[in-house]
Every structure is written in structure tokens, then in C-alpha cells.
Write an enzyme that holds these catalytic residues in place. Structure first.
Site, PDB file in Angstrom:
ATOM      1  N   CYS A  35      10.697  40.646  75.225  1.00 28.36           N
ATOM      2  CA  CYS A  35       9.835  40.509  74.045  1.00 28.36           C
ATOM      3  C   CYS A  35       9.454  39.045  73.847  1.00 28.36           C
ATOM      4  O   CYS A  35      10.286  38.231  73.434  1.00 28.36           O
ATOM      5  CB  CYS A  35      10.582  41.061  72.824  1.00 28.36           C
ATOM      6  SG  CYS A  35       9.853  40.652  71.234  1.00 28.36           S
ATOM      7  N   CYS A  38      10.035  37.443  70.494  1.00 28.65           N
ATOM      8  CA  CYS A  38      11.462  37.176  70.291  1.00 28.65           C
ATOM      9  C   CYS A  38      11.831  35.807  70.846  1.00 28.65           C
ATOM     10  O   CYS A  38      12.634  35.072  70.252  1.00 28.65           O
ATOM     11  CB  CYS A  38      12.310  38.242  70.979  1.00 28.65           C
ATOM     12  SG  CYS A  38      12.075  39.919  70.354  1.00 28.65           S
TER      13      CYS A  38
END
Length: 251
Positions: A35, A38
Site C-alpha cells: 500500500c 501506507c
């Protein structure tokens, strides 16, 4: 070894002790290596850990390796940041936000603690899905799908959830490798009535992403989130294999 004040990792096994039983507020960043938002959020978490070192604990939870916690607190998109205090989930933020956003959240919780205010927990489980009434088209389709004479894969997909988007690649790989297996893709945002009807006729609680293998009115196997794999689906539809046993019967 972690750098000074770097957020430590927490796992499913440690969650109760390190988060729910912690004496001070705990901010948990739920992330995954694949991600990109993230990754961009990590420096913000580092700064928060440094700025609030004596007042708040900042922890990182890998969503791929800690599915029990992800499911328990209904994490449907990454990153998701959860704030706990006195054993309760008191706030959540989805998507990568600014340092100021999280700081405001923490300052408000610390001020409430200082004032002796009660902890206001927020819901952390999937809201109950409304049940379709009567013999609707969605219910009829759901029953027809589940009553198929050969193993059929039903895949519930959330088009707005990064976890679901990642897991759908596994479903797509399965479909490509097994073109002979009947499948039905249900995009929850577009076919909410059918998604609800599947929950009703199978008695399997709705989640997304979610995969069910059904045949002759029974649920042979079901899984959610990263528990769904192409190999798992292939095993579940194999002739003579009722992976996990029948878990539901259509009325």
C-alpha cells in the site's frame, strides 16, 4: 532494531495486552507493504511517536499478517489509523492524513482524559445489513446461485476497498485458470440488494471482500479478506471436496 521513538509493531497475539489493556491512549496504524499511501504515512507516525512519546503509544499493525484484528475492527481500506483508550476504540481515520489531523485527534482525547470524561466508543464491527423482504428478485437470484448443482464461486467485492482490490486479483487469477467453474462477481456498491440476499439465504455474515463456494443449497466453504486465495478456491471447488463442511442451507 527500532530507531528511538519509532512506532513498534503489534500483532494479533499481542493486541489485547499492548492496546486494549494499555494504561494510556494507543494509536494503531494498520498498513500493508503493498500500500503506497501506507508508506507515505510512516514518517507521520514516526513524528507522532516522538511528539507524544510520554502520553500516547503509537503502534504499527501489518494487515496481511494480522487478519483477526483487521476483521475484528472492520478495517476495509488501508491505511486506517485506530485510536484506543481504556480498552475501547474511540476514533478512526481512513486514508493517509496530515500530522495535524492526527495531532488534533490525540489532543482531544488527552484533554478528555484530563477532564475525566467518559470514553465514547465508536462502532468497530460491520453494521447489520438490512434483510431483503419477501420473494424479491435479489432473493430469487441468490437462491438460484446457491442451489446450483455444481460448485459455484460467489465473490463479494468492494470497489472502494484497497484490500478488496488486492484480493480480487486472486479471484481473477482463479477465474482465468478455471474457466469451467461457474462464478458470480458481486460488486457490493452496485448490487447491494443481491449482496444482502446472499447473506440472508446462506446465513453467512456479510463481509467484503468475501468468497463463498456453494452447491445444492449448501455453503461448502467461505472466507474473507486475505484468507481468500486462488489455491483455496481451487481446493474448495474440487469434485468431492467440501472444504470446511457445509456451513449453511438455503431454506
Amino acid at each position: 532494531m527500532n530507531a528511538p521513538d519509532a512506532p513498534a509493531a503489534v500483532t494479533d497475539a499481542e493486541f489485547t495486552a499492548l492496546v486494549l489493556q494499555a494504561p494510556r491512549p494507543v494509536l494503531v496504524d494498520v498498513w500493508a507493504a503493498w500500500c503506497q499511501p501506507c508508506v507515505t504515512l510512516k514518517p507521520v507516525m514516526q513524528r507522532l511517536a516522538e511528539s507524544y512519546r510520554d502520553r500516547v503509544t503509537v503502534l504499527m499493525l501489518d494487515a496481511d499478517r494480522n487478519l483477526d484484528t483487521v476483521t475484528r475492527f472492520d478495517v476495509r481500506a488501508l491505511p486506517t489509523v485506530l485510536l484506543f483508550d481504556q480498552g475501547a476504540l474511540v476514533a478512526r481515520q481512513t486514508g493517509a492524513q496530515s500530522f495535524a489531523t492526527y495531532a488534533q485527534l490525540l489532543d482531544a482525547r488527552l484533554a478528555a482524559r484530563a477532564a475525566g470524561d467518559a470514553v465514547p466508543p465508536v462502532a468497530h464491527t460491520t453494521p447489520a445489513v438490512s434483510q431483503p423482504a419477501g420473494d424479491t428478485p435479489a432473493v430469487r437470484e441468490a437462491r438460484a446461485l446457491v442451489q446450483a448443482g455444481t460448485p459455484t464461486v460467489l465473490f463479494k467485492h468492494s470497489a472502494t476497498c484497497s484490500i478488496s482490490i488486492d484480493v480480487k486479483r486472486r479471484y481473477d487469477a482463479f477465474v482465468q485458470a478455471h474457466p469451467q467453474v461457474p462464478t458470480r462477481l458481486v460488486v457490493v456498491q452496485q448490487e447491494r440488494a443481491l449482496s444482502t440476499a446472499i447473506e440472508t439465504v446462506t446465513a453467512v455474515r456479510h463481509e467484503s471482500p468475501q468468497a463463498l463456494v456453494v452447491r445444492d443449497g449448501q455453503v461448502l466453504w467461505h472466507a474473507s479478506h486475505h484468507r481468500i486465495t486462488a489455491d483455496g478456491l481451487a481446493q474448495a471447488v474440487r469434485p468431492g471436496n467440501a472444504a470446511g463442511g457445509a456451513t449453511g442451507v438455503v431454506p
